[in-house]
Design a protein around this motif. Structure first.
Motif, PDB file in Angstrom:
ATOM      1  N   GLY A   1      59.556  50.972  46.441  1.00  0.00           N
ATOM      2  CA  GLY A   1      58.359  50.241  46.062  1.00  0.00           C
ATOM      3  C   GLY A   1      57.405  51.083  45.670  1.00  0.00           C
ATOM      4  O   GLY A   1      57.495  52.261  45.641  1.00  0.00           O
ATOM      5  N   LEU A   2      56.383  50.528  45.043  1.00  0.00           N
ATOM      6  CA  LEU A   2      55.057  51.219  44.758  1.00  0.00           C
ATOM      7  C   LEU A   2      54.147  51.412  45.509  1.00  0.00           C
ATOM      8  O   LEU A   2      53.442  50.545  46.085  1.00  0.00           O
ATOM      9  N   GLN A   3      53.683  52.833  45.581  1.00  0.00           N
ATOM     10  CA  GLN A   3      52.589  53.208  46.458  1.00  0.00           C
ATOM     11  C   GLN A   3      51.633  52.908  45.422  1.00  0.00           C
ATOM     12  O   GLN A   3      51.468  52.850  44.343  1.00  0.00           O
ATOM     13  N   PHE A   4      50.259  52.468  46.408  1.00  0.00           N
ATOM     14  CA  PHE A   4      49.212  52.353  45.731  1.00  0.00           C
ATOM     15  C   PHE A   4      47.826  52.496  46.512  1.00  0.00           C
ATOM     16  O   PHE A   4      47.684  52.730  47.611  1.00  0.00           O
ATOM     17  N   LEU A   5      46.777  52.756  45.836  1.00  0.00           N
ATOM     18  CA  LEU A   5      45.286  52.934  46.226  1.00  0.00           C
ATOM     19  C   LEU A   5      44.545  51.784  46.191  1.00  0.00           C
ATOM     20  O   LEU A   5      44.784  50.778  44.836  1.00  0.00           O
ATOM     21  N   ALA A   6      43.872  51.270  47.028  1.00  0.00           N
ATOM     22  CA  ALA A   6      42.782  50.098  46.491  1.00  0.00           C
ATOM     23  C   ALA A   6      41.385  50.707  46.978  1.00  0.00           C
ATOM     24  O   ALA A   6      41.080  51.364  48.003  1.00  0.00           O
TER      25      ALA A   6
ATOM     26  N   SER B   1      50.843  58.769  32.035  1.00  0.00           N
ATOM     27  CA  SER B   1      52.097  59.765  32.306  1.00  0.00           C
ATOM     28  C   SER B   1      51.607  60.970  33.284  1.00  0.00           C
ATOM     29  O   SER B   1      52.554  61.126  34.049  1.00  0.00           O
ATOM     30  N   GLY B   2      50.498  61.431  33.027  1.00  0.00           N
ATOM     31  CA  GLY B   2      49.983  62.815  33.758  1.00  0.00           C
ATOM     32  C   GLY B   2      49.784  62.350  35.326  1.00  0.00           C
ATOM     33  O   GLY B   2      49.843  63.490  36.007  1.00  0.00           O
ATOM     34  N   GLU B   3      49.828  61.238  35.588  1.00  0.00           N
ATOM     35  CA  GLU B   3      49.557  60.839  37.144  1.00  0.00           C
ATOM     36  C   GLU B   3      50.528  60.378  37.973  1.00  0.00           C
ATOM     37  O   GLU B   3      50.197  59.769  38.996  1.00  0.00           O
ATOM     38  N   ARG B   4      51.497  60.365  37.409  1.00  0.00           N
ATOM     39  CA  ARG B   4      52.900  60.006  37.989  1.00  0.00           C
ATOM     40  C   ARG B   4      53.153  61.048  39.295  1.00  0.00           C
ATOM     41  O   ARG B   4      52.589  62.031  39.287  1.00  0.00           O
ATOM     42  N   GLY B   5      54.048  60.241  40.164  1.00  0.00           N
ATOM     43  CA  GLY B   5      54.012  61.295  41.517  1.00  0.00           C
ATOM     44  C   GLY B   5      55.199  60.877  42.256  1.00  0.00           C
ATOM     45  O   GLY B   5      56.106  60.374  41.607  1.00  0.00           O
ATOM     46  N   HIS B   6      55.443  61.559  43.210  1.00  0.00           N
ATOM     47  CA  HIS B   6      56.476  61.436  44.196  1.00  0.00           C
ATOM     48  C   HIS B   6      56.603  60.090  44.810  1.00  0.00           C
ATOM     49  O   HIS B   6      55.537  59.354  45.299  1.00  0.00           O
ATOM     50  N   GLU B   7      57.699  59.439  44.912  1.00  0.00           N
ATOM     51  CA  GLU B   7      57.679  58.046  45.553  1.00  0.00           C
ATOM     52  C   GLU B   7      57.314  58.103  47.161  1.00  0.00           C
ATOM     53  O   GLU B   7      56.961  56.923  47.330  1.00  0.00           O
ATOM     54  N   ASP B   8      57.157  59.213  47.723  1.00  0.00           N
ATOM     55  CA  ASP B   8      56.666  58.974  48.984  1.00  0.00           C
ATOM     56  C   ASP B   8      55.351  58.985  49.247  1.00  0.00           C
ATOM     57  O   ASP B   8      54.693  58.823  50.357  1.00  0.00           O
ATOM     58  N   GLY B   9      54.453  59.045  48.074  1.00  0.00           N
ATOM     59  CA  GLY B   9      53.109  58.865  48.188  1.00  0.00           C
ATOM     60  C   GLY B   9      52.267  60.189  48.285  1.00  0.00           C
ATOM     61  O   GLY B   9      51.143  60.199  48.456  1.00  0.00           O
ATOM     62  N   ARG B  10      52.988  61.417  48.331  1.00  0.00           N
ATOM     63  CA  ARG B  10      52.197  62.576  48.663  1.00  0.00           C
ATOM     64  C   ARG B  10      51.288  62.915  47.640  1.00  0.00           C
ATOM     65  O   ARG B  10      50.231  63.755  47.686  1.00  0.00           O
ATOM     66  N   ASP B  11      51.561  62.424  46.297  1.00  0.00           N
ATOM     67  CA  ASP B  11      50.790  62.573  44.921  1.00  0.00           C
ATOM     68  C   ASP B  11      49.834  61.581  44.705  1.00  0.00           C
ATOM     69  O   ASP B  11      49.387  61.425  43.572  1.00  0.00           O
ATOM     70  N   LEU B  12      49.653  60.632  45.846  1.00  0.00           N
ATOM     71  CA  LEU B  12      48.987  59.150  45.223  1.00  0.00           C
ATOM     72  C   LEU B  12      47.639  59.434  44.788  1.00  0.00           C
ATOM     73  O   LEU B  12      47.155  58.776  43.994  1.00  0.00           O
ATOM     74  N   GLY B  13      46.985  60.561  45.294  1.00  0.00           N
ATOM     75  CA  GLY B  13      45.467  61.088  44.595  1.00  0.00           C
ATOM     76  C   GLY B  13      45.513  61.208  43.305  1.00  0.00           C
ATOM     77  O   GLY B  13      44.340  61.055  42.839  1.00  0.00           O
ATOM     78  N   LYS B  14      46.300  61.393  42.698  1.00  0.00           N
ATOM     79  CA  LYS B  14      46.430  61.484  41.222  1.00  0.00           C
ATOM     80  C   LYS B  14      45.795  60.640  40.454  1.00  0.00           C
ATOM     81  O   LYS B  14      44.988  60.556  39.515  1.00  0.00           O
ATOM     82  N   VAL B  15      46.091  59.344  41.160  1.00  0.00           N
ATOM     83  CA  VAL B  15      45.549  57.959  40.292  1.00  0.00           C
ATOM     84  C   VAL B  15      44.394  57.797  40.252  1.00  0.00           C
ATOM     85  O   VAL B  15      43.871  57.114  39.269  1.00  0.00           O
ATOM     86  N   ARG B  16      43.353  58.692  41.033  1.00  0.00           N
ATOM     87  CA  ARG B  16      42.096  58.499  40.666  1.00  0.00           C
ATOM     88  C   ARG B  16      41.572  59.720  39.711  1.00  0.00           C
ATOM     89  O   ARG B  16      40.418  59.671  39.509  1.00  0.00           O
ATOM     90  N   GLN B  17      42.381  60.493  39.189  1.00  0.00           N
ATOM     91  CA  GLN B  17      42.065  61.516  38.247  1.00  0.00           C
ATOM     92  C   GLN B  17      41.074  60.788  36.923  1.00  0.00           C
ATOM     93  O   GLN B  17      40.311  61.356  36.341  1.00  0.00           O
TER      94      GLN B  17
END
Length: 268
Positions: free
Chosen positions: A1-6, A26-42
């Motif tokens: 499933g998709l990890q997400f920030l709100a 594409s540069g903000e893609r990450g690991h499916e376990d959510g370890r890179d989720l902070g990238k989506v705020r870049q």
């Protein structure tokens, strides 16, 4: 499933909140376990003036995928978020930059009745793509003029397109050809806009999301009767949706890096 920030709206915004679903590049893609989720705020609309009026949700695309290949998951996540947080279903907006712009179109193609309006930044049109589609294959679609029949259920969707004319990553035709295929100026300024940056290349998102009146334009759109029949989904329940931390506990997002300063051409 998709990890997400709100991120919830600013205090004082009346419920039910409008939803702004943001699809990153594409540069903000990450690991499916959510370890890179902070990238989506870049990058994106996080700190843009006016974005604080929305309930902002940003899922993360897995490293080995592209958004148009996950269009069904994006649609299912949108519906789940609308229900979980009791958001305003008549004000459900979607935006994406670069790969996310392609993804926003693929999601709207699947569920034209779901999204109220769209902001697509340096992207292009595509229908949903196979799961193993590569980034380079997706990018080539920017040079392909959309077929009229593929846009039939999307012609009434209010859209604001942004593109740098010197873009070497996603060809500017990704927005220019789409603008014409959607009707161009004949659609009317309230329904279809195109902002061109004559001297900028690919990283235009900071300039785009700072455009005066952008978020007010979005909020001026409300869904009425359905615009088109939704495309049947393979499943109607998400395989897995990761619940974000309680929205009130999320720290303010950092400011997005600034794109090179340059005057924008008038929206057309």
């Amino acid at each position: 499933g998709l990890q997400f920030l709100a991120k919830p709206p600013a205090e004082g915004i009346r419920r039910p909140y409008p939803l702004l679903l943001f699809l990153h590049g594409s540069g903000e893609r990450g690991h499916e376990d959510g370890r890179d989720l902070g990238k989506v705020r870049q990058n994106g609309p996080w700190s843009a003036l006016g974005a604080e009026r929305f309930f902002l949700v940003a899922p993360q695309c897995p490293q080995d995928a592209v958004w148009p290949a996950l269009a069904e998951q994006v649609v299912l996540l949108t519906r789940e978020v609308l229900k979980t947080y009791e958001l305003d279903t008549t004000r459900c907006y979607i935006t994406g930059l670069s790969m996310g712009g392609f993804g926003a179109w693929a999601a709207a193609y699947l569920a034209p009745e779901l999204y109220t309006a769209m902001v697509a930044v340096c992207g292009g049109f595509t229908k949903p793509l196979p799961r193993d589609t590569s980034l380079s294959t997706m990018l080539q679609l920017a040079k392909v003029k959309p077929k009229g029949e593929d846009l039939d259920n999307l012609r009434d969707l209010p859209v604001w397109l942004f593109h740098g004319l010197k873009d070497k990553i996603v060809d500017a035709d990704g927005s220019l050809l789409l603008y014409e295929a959607l009707g161009g100026k004949a659609r009317g300024f309230g329904k279809l806009r195109l902002t061109k940056y004559g001297e900028l290349g690919h990283p235009i998102w900071s300039s785009a999301y700072k455009t005066a009146g952008l978020f007010g334009w979005l909020l001026g759109k409300r869904s009425g009767k359905p615009r088109g029949a939704p495309v049947a989904l393979a499943s109607q329940t998400p395989k897995s949706i990761s619940t974000p931390p309680p929205p009130a506990t999320l720290a303010p997002a950092p400011s997005a890096p600034s794109a090179p300063a340059a005057p924008a051409a008038p929206a057309v």
